[in-house]
Enzyme design. Structure first.
Site, short mmCIF file in Angstrom:
data_model
loop_
_atom_site.label_atom_id
_atom_site.label_comp_id
_atom_site.label_asym_id
_atom_site.label_seq_id
_atom_site.Cartn_x
_atom_site.Cartn_y
_atom_site.Cartn_z
N ASP A 1 -6.62 19.37 -1.79
CA ASP A 1 -6.59 17.91 -1.83
C ASP A 1 -7.94 17.42 -1.31
O ASP A 1 -8.31 17.68 -0.16
CB ASP A 1 -5.44 17.40 -0.97
CG ASP A 1 -5.29 15.88 -1.03
OD1 ASP A 1 -6.29 15.19 -1.32
OD2 ASP A 1 -4.18 15.39 -0.74
N TYR B 1 -9.83 5.71 -5.04
CA TYR B 1 -10.05 4.45 -4.32
C TYR B 1 -10.69 4.60 -2.95
O TYR B 1 -10.96 3.61 -2.28
CB TYR B 1 -8.75 3.65 -4.20
CG TYR B 1 -7.57 4.37 -3.55
CD1 TYR B 1 -7.48 4.50 -2.17
CD2 TYR B 1 -6.54 4.91 -4.32
CE1 TYR B 1 -6.40 5.15 -1.58
CE2 TYR B 1 -5.46 5.56 -3.74
CZ TYR B 1 -5.39 5.67 -2.37
OH TYR B 1 -4.33 6.31 -1.79
N LYS B 2 -10.96 5.83 -2.51
CA LYS B 2 -11.60 6.02 -1.20
C LYS B 2 -13.12 6.03 -1.39
O LYS B 2 -13.70 5.02 -1.75
CB LYS B 2 -11.03 7.26 -0.52
CG LYS B 2 -9.57 7.03 -0.10
CD LYS B 2 -8.87 8.27 0.41
CE LYS B 2 -7.43 7.91 0.78
NZ LYS B 2 -6.55 9.07 0.89
N ARG C 1 -9.68 5.01 13.66
CA ARG C 1 -10.44 5.87 12.75
C ARG C 1 -11.57 5.06 12.13
O ARG C 1 -11.36 3.99 11.57
CB ARG C 1 -9.47 6.38 11.68
CG ARG C 1 -10.04 7.42 10.76
CD ARG C 1 -8.97 7.90 9.78
NE ARG C 1 -8.65 6.87 8.81
CZ ARG C 1 -8.06 7.12 7.63
NH1 ARG C 1 -7.69 8.34 7.31
NH2 ARG C 1 -7.80 6.14 6.79
N PHE D 1 -1.70 15.43 5.20
CA PHE D 1 -1.33 14.08 4.78
C PHE D 1 0.14 14.11 4.34
O PHE D 1 0.54 15.01 3.59
CB PHE D 1 -2.23 13.62 3.65
CG PHE D 1 -2.11 12.14 3.37
CD1 PHE D 1 -2.76 11.21 4.15
CD2 PHE D 1 -1.32 11.70 2.32
CE1 PHE D 1 -2.64 9.85 3.90
CE2 PHE D 1 -1.19 10.34 2.06
CZ PHE D 1 -1.85 9.42 2.85
C1 LIG Z 1 -5.21 8.95 0.60
C2 LIG Z 1 -4.60 10.28 0.45
C3 LIG Z 1 -3.65 10.50 -0.54
C4 LIG Z 1 -3.17 9.38 -1.40
O1 LIG Z 1 -2.17 9.74 -2.29
P1 LIG Z 1 -1.77 8.73 -3.45
O2 LIG Z 1 -0.57 9.34 -4.05
O3 LIG Z 1 -2.92 8.65 -4.40
O4 LIG Z 1 -1.47 7.39 -2.82
C5 LIG Z 1 -3.18 11.81 -0.70
N1 LIG Z 1 -3.62 12.81 0.09
C6 LIG Z 1 -4.53 12.60 1.07
C7 LIG Z 1 -5.01 13.74 1.90
C8 LIG Z 1 -5.02 11.32 1.29
O5 LIG Z 1 -5.90 11.11 2.26
#
Ligand SMILES: *Cc1c(COP(=O)(O)O)cnc(C)c1O
Length: 410
Positions: free
Chosen positions: A195, A220-221, A369, A123
């Site tokens: 993560d 939030y996921k 997705r 990510f």
């Molecule tokens: C959604 C997501 C994030 C989000 O990061 P924020 O800083 O909380 O916006 C980070 N890492 C991964 C792998 C994600 O899927």
């Protein structure tokens, strides 16, 4: 292959969970991995916090309603979903900010080592945060080495300070073997940061049993805490005495209300706090987690696999869907709760689906997705989503110009 969809829904041990969510009519929501749906309890709790706690009790609510303890009490509610004993999880800030805190903490614990190994296609924010630290500290102290997945094992040597990986890849949904990689890294003296953005609330986790050092995850996921819900940090208890996090704010002080001139970290995971938490956001997440109170994560995982397998199986019945190429692992054992397909017109297909009440998301450059949230999806939703997708592809409805205009958020 024939499926008795009604029977699958009737026998579903998680069927009753759907009632706990406020879902719009005529919508099949396959994007709970981007923004979880609204738990009814969160709406009620936010109303209560705003109207009564804030409205009536004002500043005294910090004590009266234990607002000040929420980062830790909500953290302890998340802990069982991580396979973590209490006292190791704190809810705060975003994943990005939390990665910054953990990366610098871990680098400080590794004198003489400077490399952070990660994976190409991780990510973006995960890689960006390392790049930012590298720019700040210099490459003598921090140097990112992001390698292709198949070169990860070989990249782990005695120069490496930290291995930072995302457990379930956001694009493909591929799951890393947490236990194996953690052990492999630790055998070389490397600290490991996982993560868990696409793992928490979707796949069973065993952080303590895997001897994980540090982790971050998303509110939030799959935890359904609401847009921009605070994220969390897991730090193994054995490291608490050595933690020196760089964002040394007053909320992480041993005694914030002493208003001392000198920073002295709080004990344990509390020191990962920096500034004042958003209590309204924290309350929404707190209530959302109650949905998981009686839920067995293995049942969630089982249903997740069944939903994705049903989707793939029904897709095979339609020749018009053959051009959507699976980019997720075909083996459900190494696939998170999502299916990703590549197609040259992925963006337009995604928009056409949304126009027909099925909500997936688009991930550049060419991925549609689909996220599968077992708590509120029915097997019949999957069958209906496939029918709608087949109609869109069969008649090339996605070619309509209205489905080809890019919005800011995809
Ligand atoms: C959604 C997501 C994030 C989000 O990061 P924020 O800083 O909380 O916006 C980070 N890492 C991964 C792998 C994600 O899927």
């Amino acid at each position: 292959m024939t499926h008795n969809i009604e029977q699958l829904d009737r026998l579903d041990p998680l069927a009753a969970c759907r009632e706990q969510f406020a879902l719009p009519e005529n919508t099949i929501y396959l994007d709970g991995n981007s923004l979880g749906a609204l738990p009814k309890a969160s709406a009620a709790r936010v109303h209560e916090v705003v109207s009564h706690q804030w409205g009536n009790d004002l500043i005294s609510a910090w004590n009266k309603h234990s607002w000040i303890e929420l980062p830790l009490t909500v953290g302890d509610k998340i802990a069982p979903l991580l396979g973590a004993a209490a006292g190791q999880v704190v809810v705060t800030d975003s994943i990005s900010i939390n990665l910054y805190k953990l990366l610098v903490t871990a680098l400080n614990m590794q004198p003489g080592r400077n490399t952070v190994v990660s994976e190409q296609g991780n990510f973006p924010t995960d890689l960006y945060m390392v790049q930012g630290i590298e720019a700040l500290l210099g490459s003598q102290r921090c140097e990112l080495n992001s390698v292709p997945t198949e070169e990860l094992d070989d990249a782990l040597d005695e120069n490496v300070a930290v291995l930072m990986l995302t457990h379930v890849n956001f694009r493909s949904g591929r799951i890393h073997d947490m236990q194996r990689l953690t052990r492999l890294a630790q055998d070389k003296g490397i600290l490991v940061i996982w993560d868990l953005a696409h793992s928490t609330g979707a796949v069973p986790l065993n952080l303590d049993a895997c001897n994980v050092d540090f982790a971050v995850g998303c509110g939030y996921k799959y935890l359904n805490g609401g847009p921009g819900a605070p994220a969390f940090i897991y730090a193994a208890a054995r490291h608490h005495a050595q933690i020196k996090q760089p964002l040394s704010g007053w909320m992480g002080h041993a005694n914030p209300f002493a208003f001392s001139d000198n920073y002295e970290p709080a004990a344990g995971v509390r020191q990962f706090l920096t500034g004042t938490p958003s209590i309204i956001a924290m309350a929404a997440l707190d209530a959302a987690l109650d949905v998981f109170a009686d839920v067995d994560m293995q049942a969630v995982r089982n249903k997740s696999i069944e939903l994705t397998e049903l989707f793939l199986s029904l897709k095979k019945d339609h020749a018009c869907l053959f051009d959507l190429t699976l980019q997720s692992p075909a083996d459900p054992a190494v696939r998170g709760s999502q299916l990703s397909f590549s197609h040259p017109d992925a963006y337009a297909i995604c928009q056409a689906l949304i126009g027909h009440g099925v909500i997936p998301d688009f991930r550049a450059p060419d991925i549609v997705r689909f996220g599968f949230t077992p708590l509120y999806l029915r097997y019949s939703d999957i069958a209906q989503a496939i029918d709608i997708l087949a109609t869109i592809m069969d008649h090339a409805l996605y070619r309509d110009s209205k489905y080809n205009q890019r919005a800011t958020v995809t």
